[in-house]
Design an enzyme around this catalytic site. Structure first.
Site, mmCIF file in Angstrom:
data_model
loop_
_atom_site.group_PDB
_atom_site.id
_atom_site.type_symbol
_atom_site.label_atom_id
_atom_site.label_comp_id
_atom_site.label_asym_id
_atom_site.label_seq_id
_atom_site.Cartn_x
_atom_site.Cartn_y
_atom_site.Cartn_z
ATOM 1 N N ARG B 254 0.848 -1.191 0.000
ATOM 2 C CA ARG B 254 0.000 0.000 0.000
ATOM 3 C C ARG B 254 0.882 1.239 0.000
ATOM 4 O O ARG B 254 1.582 1.500 0.966
ATOM 5 C CB ARG B 254 -0.927 -0.009 1.224
ATOM 6 C CG ARG B 254 -2.243 0.707 0.972
ATOM 7 C CD ARG B 254 -3.079 0.799 2.229
ATOM 8 N NE ARG B 254 -2.502 1.786 3.122
ATOM 9 C CZ ARG B 254 -2.669 1.780 4.451
ATOM 10 N NH1 ARG B 254 -3.399 0.850 5.026
ATOM 11 N NH2 ARG B 254 -2.119 2.722 5.181
ATOM 12 N N HIS B 258 -4.556 4.630 3.922
ATOM 13 C CA HIS B 258 -5.731 3.762 3.829
ATOM 14 C C HIS B 258 -6.889 4.499 3.167
ATOM 15 O O HIS B 258 -7.565 3.992 2.290
ATOM 16 C CB HIS B 258 -6.126 3.297 5.232
ATOM 17 C CG HIS B 258 -7.545 2.854 5.363
ATOM 18 N ND1 HIS B 258 -7.992 1.674 4.819
ATOM 19 C CD2 HIS B 258 -8.618 3.433 5.953
ATOM 20 C CE1 HIS B 258 -9.281 1.548 5.085
ATOM 21 N NE2 HIS B 258 -9.690 2.595 5.762
ATOM 22 N N TYR B 267 2.527 5.489 11.412
ATOM 23 C CA TYR B 267 2.862 4.064 11.481
ATOM 24 C C TYR B 267 3.693 3.529 10.328
ATOM 25 O O TYR B 267 4.299 2.489 10.438
ATOM 26 C CB TYR B 267 1.571 3.236 11.623
ATOM 27 C CG TYR B 267 0.564 3.407 10.501
ATOM 28 C CD1 TYR B 267 0.710 2.731 9.305
ATOM 29 C CD2 TYR B 267 -0.532 4.258 10.649
ATOM 30 C CE1 TYR B 267 -0.204 2.894 8.279
ATOM 31 C CE2 TYR B 267 -1.455 4.418 9.636
ATOM 32 C CZ TYR B 267 -1.296 3.732 8.455
ATOM 33 O OH TYR B 267 -2.200 3.897 7.443
#
Lengths: 324, 355
Positions: B254, B258, B267
């Site tokens: 990714r 998100h 993160y």
């Protein structure tokens, strides 16, 4: 002054510090601190042994929490959003609420299930549900819904210390939109105590969560017309503070219940039943409910039509007052 | 562990009728290669424009699919016309590749009722938001079609996190038992919001999960559009031959947050993301097409501009058309509405009119 979500975070810090058996678990609660930052800083301060990022499995989170509780922990589970809690309803209904009875009272299921809930934040589908009726309907489970930062902290702390399982529904619409004084350190708001959010004489507006604000705004609008409304913030749905509700309705003789969830068998139905059972001779008009509609929560561009508004609550008050 | 995309080509965890890997799978002629490029470019343009619109307050929270175009376009291209797709929110725009109006998908992300599309129109089920809960839907659809004697298949997209959900496991249980003609495409992009796949599962490979249900699995480089196409085509061949479901683990990384509401800086490994972006699927595919001599100079940029223009034009339409009447929420909830719903509908219409 803290926002409501900061007050939640404060409560978690205090309770994790106070009781080494408190254990926070949920999706993205660790490094990220939760999608709303309700658990921010917990992993840094207490480690992943106390604030744990779980796999993406709500039934697994709550089912595991049942086992953790059996092992002596006090799990505080976060469901990422209201409607994402539905896979876990199975565990709530079949185990969380029944374990005490199943064990002849031997098992203490001290477990908290907290989640952001409700609409009004322009979110995609299934990020805006009000599932309180599912939870209050599960025997053995208690349910609280704060509407102020101080109550968010005090009710969550009380829920964590409660010997029974408690579902804490945190109105996400209020997470950052309200600020208020929050006592430092340990702070408890006892379960089962409603609050008179604002006094009045002519009608009682009964609400909880984000709808308390709508009730207060309605009260202000009514004041301009010379009508005086009392606003009751239920704070705890189960156990319901019958005394505070009945005392108010005894005084005003009129009640309008405001809830964001769909109408049929919503919590407002329970309050209306209470008034039918215990306040029938005090009432001067019908008990009315202003609620979300009995349809799936709509696309967010039209959610304001779905949500109870000052206009709709005012209209209900007018109907009750004009009844005589 | 997320293998880096350089390590993963294709590995069969359960033997299938294997074909040799080649840069261009058999059956794909030049026009298909360019068709795939067109599809990927459209998805890319939609995504980049959507992120920009969200930043301008013209869309709600948006789930980004940047870097997932290869697995979406590749798998979709392998389907027959009547096959259905069951997307998660990460594949929100996949209907565009089947002729769904761009306006429809934009409307969905704008929270407009016009975004509630008819799945029968393009064979694209509605976007599934609760993770993994649509996996059994795809299984049931495929099973139902076969029970009627049709050779329709279903393709369902879900992420690495979905493989933790109960609905995923129950869906695979059924797929294995009824031998449903379904392709289970796991988009393993390494992350479920902030949770890396290493914290998501104790399994060495997510594809290994399929074995427990008697379902063969294949792992592909999700950034290689032709590899995804070929794996899906083989899976569909098996499905149509009556050999049941196949699990495809399409591995990528990714390279965006998100969703637009996310804060990945808390993160993720920025260096890794930056590296992965150098290998992103569309650029890779364009390099291959140039090597094969099917993409002329300037053609890629021209196509990107055309796609962006199409999205801009659609947005102009969406923003200028009159809103759907709010009564739609009552009209679509029931085939035969309870009387209370009809009363509420009348109240709302009257208020709407009075306003």
């Amino acid at each position: 002054m803290k926002t409501l979500v900061e007050a939640v975070n404060d409560a978690l810090h205090v309770e994790l510090e106070r009781d080494p058996s408190v254990f926070v678990l949920g999706e993205d609660v660790g490094v990220l601190g939760g999608v709303f930052r309700a658990t921010a800083g917990l992993t840094e301060r207490f480690g992943s042994e106390r604030c744990f990022d779980t796999p993406l499995a709500e039934a697994g989170i709550v089912g595991t929490a049942v086992g953790l509780a059996l092992a002596g922990w006090r799990p505080v589970c976060e469901m990422q959003f209201d409607a994402f809690s539905y896979p876990a309803l199975d565990q709530v209904i079949t185990h969380v609420g029944r374990y005490r009875a199943r064990s002849g009272g031997a098992v203490q299921m001290s477990l908290v299930l907290r989640m952001p809930y409700g609409g009004g934040v322009r979110a995609p589908e299934l990020h805006q549900d009000s599932p309180e009726a599912f939870y209050v309907h599960a025997p053995g489970v208690k349910v609280v819904v704060p509407s102020t930062p101080a109550d968010a902290k005090g009710l969550l702390s009380a829920a964590i210390r409660d010997p029974d399982p408690v579902v804490v529904l945190e109105p996400k619409r209020l997470y950052r939109s309200v600020r208020g004084e929050v006592p430092e350190g340990e702070w408890l708001v006892p379960l089962g105590q409603a609050r008179v959010a604002a006094p009045g004489e002519d009608v009682t507006l009964i609400a909880y969560g984000a709808m308390v604000g709508v009730a207060l705004d309605t009260r202000a609008a009514l004041a301009e017309e010379g009508a005086s409304a009392e606003v009751i913030d239920l704070r705890t749905l189960k156990p319901l503070d019958e005394d505070t509700v009945l005392a108010s309705v005894r005084k005003t003789g009129r009640a309008v219940i405001v809830q964001e969830a769909p109408r049929t068998c919503g919590f407002g139905s329970e309050v209306a039943a209470l008034l039918a059972e215990k306040a029938i001779f005090d009432l001067r008009g019908p008990v009315l409910r202003v609620t979300g509609y009995d349809v799936p929560y709509p696309s967010f561009s039209i959610e304001d039509t779905y949500l109870p508004s000052v206009r709709r609550v005012r209209e209900a008050v007018r109907r009750v007052v004009e009844f005589e | 562990m997320v293998p880096s995309s350089a390590q993963v080509l294709r590995s069969l965890t359960v033997p299938l009728s294997s074909t040799q890997r080649s840069p261009v799978p058999a059956g794909l002629v030049q026009v298909d290669l360019l068709g795939l490029h067109r599809d990927m470019t459209l998805l890319r343009a939609f995504d980049e424009q959507a992120v920009a619109y969200q930043g301008q307050g013209r869309l709600g929270t948006y789930a980004i699919h940047w870097g997932h175009e290869a697995m979406q376009a590749g798998a979709l291209r392998a389907l027959a016309v009547g096959d259905w797709v069951f997307p998660s929110y990460r594949e929100s725009a996949i209907g565009l590749l089947r002729g769904m109006p761009i306006e429809t998908v934009l409307a969905w992300w704008r929270g407009e009722p016009a975004g509630c599309w008819n799945p029968y129109a393009q064979g694209v089920a509605n976007i599934c938001v609760p993770i993994g809960t649509h996996v059994p839907h795809a299984v049931g659809f495929a099973w139902g079609a076969r029970k009627k004697g049709e050779d329709t298949c279903a393709l369902v997209f879900f992420g690495d996190g979905a493989t933790s959900e109960g609905a995923f496991h129950e869906g695979l249980t059924f797929a294995g038992v009824v031998r449903a003609p379904v392709v289970l495409l796991c988009n393993n992009n390494g992350w479920a919001i902030s949770t890396p796949v290493s914290a998501q599962s104790g399994a060495r490979h997510l594809a290994d999960k399929a074995a427990g249900y008697g379902i063969p699995a294949v792992t592909v480089d999700g950034g290689d559009v032709l590899a995804v196409y070929e794996a899906t085509r083989e899976a569909l061949e098996r499905a149509r031959a009556g050999d049941g479901p196949t699990f495809i683990e399409a591995i990528t990384y990714r390279m965006a947050s998100h969703a637009t509401a996310d804060e990945p800086s808390l993160y993720w490994d920025a260096e890794r993301v930056s590296d992965e972006r150098q290998r992103e699927c569309l650029t890779r595919y364009e390099q291959l097409l140039r090597e094969l001599g099917v993409l002329a100079d300037g053609e890629a940029e021209q196509r990107r501009e055309e796609s962006r223009a199409a999205v801009r034009a659609a947005m102009a339409v969406v923003e200028s058309r009159p809103p759907t009447p709010v009564s739609v929420m009552f009209d679509t909830a029931y085939a035969v509405p309870p009387s209370g719903v009809l009363r509420d509908r009348d109240d709302v219409e009257r208020e709407d009119h009075d306003r």
